[in-house]
Design an enzyme around this catalytic site. Structure first.
Site, PDB file in Angstrom:
ATOM      1  N   LYS A   1      76.926  81.378 -52.835  1.00 36.93           N
ATOM      2  CA  LYS A   1      76.009  80.657 -51.970  1.00 36.93           C
ATOM      3  C   LYS A   1      74.654  80.465 -52.645  1.00 36.93           C
ATOM      4  O   LYS A   1      74.075  81.419 -53.178  1.00 36.93           O
ATOM      5  CB  LYS A   1      75.839  81.426 -50.654  1.00 36.93           C
ATOM      6  CG  LYS A   1      75.062  80.681 -49.581  1.00 36.93           C
ATOM      7  CD  LYS A   1      75.030  81.482 -48.286  1.00 36.93           C
ATOM      8  CE  LYS A   1      74.307  80.730 -47.181  1.00 36.93           C
ATOM      9  NZ  LYS A   1      74.212  81.518 -45.930  1.00 36.93           N
TER      10      LYS A   1
ATOM     11  N   CYS B   1      78.113  78.824 -44.434  1.00 40.58           N
ATOM     12  CA  CYS B   1      77.248  78.974 -43.270  1.00 40.58           C
ATOM     13  C   CYS B   1      76.342  77.759 -43.100  1.00 40.58           C
ATOM     14  O   CYS B   1      76.804  76.627 -43.068  1.00 40.58           O
ATOM     15  CB  CYS B   1      76.458  80.277 -43.376  1.00 40.58           C
ATOM     16  SG  CYS B   1      75.560  80.718 -41.861  1.00 40.58           S
TER      17      CYS B   1
ATOM     18  N   GLU C   1      83.784  82.757 -43.591  1.00 38.68           N
ATOM     19  CA  GLU C   1      82.771  83.492 -44.363  1.00 38.68           C
ATOM     20  C   GLU C   1      82.946  84.991 -44.164  1.00 38.68           C
ATOM     21  O   GLU C   1      83.185  85.468 -43.044  1.00 38.68           O
ATOM     22  CB  GLU C   1      81.370  83.073 -43.903  1.00 38.68           C
ATOM     23  CG  GLU C   1      80.234  83.798 -44.600  1.00 38.68           C
ATOM     24  CD  GLU C   1      78.877  83.470 -44.006  1.00 38.68           C
ATOM     25  OE1 GLU C   1      77.866  83.754 -44.686  1.00 38.68           O
ATOM     26  OE2 GLU C   1      78.822  82.944 -42.881  1.00 38.68           O
TER      27      GLU C   1
END
Length: 555
Positions: free
Chosen positions: A376, A430, A313
């Site tokens: 995301k 994440c 990430e």
């Protein structure tokens, strides 16, 4: 000879009975300390300790701290609710305080800006999450019958509360109690059937049942049994079933690998403070390229034999799609028919509104252009966006990522990325990997989860280790391999069985090459989600109702 079993029963029951009597009599600071201490110790059942037997002590204490019916019979409804709520809240506060202390590390990355908020972050979040435990004990305490009925009631209430914790206000199912029954690997296999919330239901039954039943002299089947046999069966039978199922499942799941795929997972271990500073961005970018072009032993090989490279990430803490120079270097790095999956920032152009910045996973081919993009969709509150922004802006709060205006949210449902050479990829950025039954959001089944993350925010603490373990459970629940690329670790390749095939430890700079395991036939949890947990929950509720209708088995 007959006196020996009777003596054994009394010895087994005397310890729990004395502790139960003390808990029933505890008031004031003694009761608070007992609940807080029991919750704090319960964290040892989670990763990376997995000292699950501690729950044989702590969960019964939680039940015993709920005052007996005789002690509250004369109180009003509000007073009874109050007395049952606070033991659960203090238990939960201790559990989450010590289970989530690592969040404070993020506020030390730029201590000059965020140190003032650290005490609030490490106490207010646990205090809020503890409300779910308080509501659970308030509900469970309404069952006045001691022994098995209260165990069943707490199992129902806590498992329901944990499910709610995973869904309300975007959810945060970190360290769900069911993780206590996910190590060793054979126990983890049951997640493929009942999921983590179903395991929470079983966890409370297994660990709270023996002590509570011994203390109350209660049995599972009335006067046909005995307390010590019932206590043993309460723990041994579910564990035996889980161990048997796990052993058989692992034996029937030899690892098979996707042909002609070899992944290189890059872990640069960049200090988080450096990732925040523009002057380090160029060096960070080239560090990723250098690691990608070297074998795990450090020898340059220009990605020989590797088909796909995975960066973590925010590997590019800038917007590479707006940087021709960066795109050119990616083009030079990738030989023909090789692909890069990397975390980066990007600008999204929105019709009718101002552009926003997204936390994204980008797929690059040898052309140097992005061939697939995922933004995301489950952002971290306060880390990546501010809830009720107008109010919090006025008091000077900002996201800990220091992204002005916060990140924009991607469009759901989560898409599957088409990457040549790979099965359909479900991208996870994440903590998106900690949400059960939310990884697959379309009708098509993925063949691979790609989880990129940056746990460098949380230092050398339990946080990154817990994060890895929860990602392992998602692979087992869905029967899909999961590759995890983390900035500071722990990067890993996880098979559908939960086996870790390759791994880089925390704070290790390097890479590893690994083949890609094949996905397996969808297990029950992948097909039915939390429906199986709901059915098990209803079955326990029926058992509790039947138990309450019959006469107590002991005076």
């Amino acid at each position: 000879m007959k006196a020996e079993p009777l003596l054994l029963t009394r010895q087994l029951a005397s310890g729990p009975a004395r502790l139960a009597a003390w808990c029933h009599a505890a008031t004031g600071w003694r009761a608070v300390l007992a609940a807080f201490g029991a919750g704090s110790l319960s964290v040892l059942a989670m990763a990376p300790f997995f000292l699950s037997p501690i729950l044989f002590l702590t969960l019964p204490v939680l039940i015993w701290l709920l005052a007996p019916a005789a002690a509250v019979a004369s109180q009003s409804v509000a007073q009874r609710w109050h007395r049952r709520f606070w033991p659960g809240w203090w238990f939960g506060f201790g559990y989450f305080l010590f289970g989530l202390f690592w969040i404070g590390e993020a506020f030390l990355v730029e201590a000059e800006h965020f140190l003032w908020a650290l005490p609030f972050a490490v106490t207010l979040l646990p205090a809020g999450l503890a409300i779910f435990f308080g509501l659970a004990t308030a509900a469970a305490g309404a069952v006045s019958r001691p022994g098995l009925p209260r165990v069943l009631a707490l199992a129902l209430a806590l498992s329901a509360a944990e499910w709610l914790r995973g869904h309300i206000l975007t959810g945060f199912p970190w360290n769900t109690l069911g993780y206590a029954l996910t190590m060793p690997l054979v126990l983890m296999q049951s997640a493929a059937v009942i999921g983590i919330y179903g395991l929470t239901l079983v966890t409370v039954l297994v660990f709270a049942g023996p002590g509570v039943m011994l203390a109350a002299g209660d049995t599972i089947i009335g006067r046909l049994g005995s307390p010590w046999r019932s206590a043993l069966a309460m723990a041994a039978v579910p564990l035996a079933v889980m161990l048997t199922f796990g052993t058989v499942r692992l034996a029937l799941m030899p690892s098979k690998f996707v042909a002609n795929v070899r992944l290189r997972i890059v872990q640069p271990s960049i200090p988080q403070r450096e990732k925040q500073l523009p002057e380090f961005q160029r060096r960070i970018f080239f560090d990723h390229i250098d690691l990608s072009k070297r074998r795990p032993d450090g020898v340059p090989d220009d990605m020989a034999g590797v088909t796909h490279v995975v960066w973590p990430e925010a590997a590019m803490p800038f917007r590479p799609l707006q940087s021709p120079e960066a795109m050119s270097y990616i083009d030079d790095m990738l030989p023909a028919d090789k692909y890069l999956l990397a975390g980066a920032l990007r600008t999204a152009l929105n019709a009718g509104t101002a552009p926003d910045i997204r936390n994204s996973l980008l797929v690059f081919g040898s052309s140097g252009f992005a061939t697939a993009i995922y933004d995301k969709i489950h952002l971290v509150p306060f880390g990546e966006y501010l809830p009720v922004r107008p109010l919090l802006d006025r008091i000077g709060l900002q996201e800990i990522t220091r992204q002005r205006g916060g990140f924009g949210v991607g469009t759901g449902p989560r898409p599957l990325l088409r990457v040549p050479g790979l099965p359909p990829v479900s991208p996870l950025i994440c903590y998106e990997a900690i949400f059960p039954a939310a990884l697959v959001q379309g009708t098509e089944r993925p063949g691979l989860f790609v989880n990129i993350t940056n746990d460098g925010w949380f230092g050398n603490t339990t946080g990154p280790r817990q994060h890895l373990h929860q990602a392992r459970l998602r692979a087992v629940e869905e029967g899909v391999p999961l590759v995890r690329a983390a900035n500071n670790g722990i990067s890993a390749m996880i098979a559908p069985s939960g086996r870790v095939i390759g791994q880089l430890a925390l704070n290790v700079r390097g890479s590893f090459d690994v083949e890609l395991p094949e996905a397996v036939t969808p297990p029950p949890y992948a097909r039915f989600g939390d429906l199986i947990f709901a059915l098990a929950w209803c079955a326990v509720a029926v058992l509790l109702a039947r138990r309450l209708r019959i006469a107590p088995s002991s005076p």
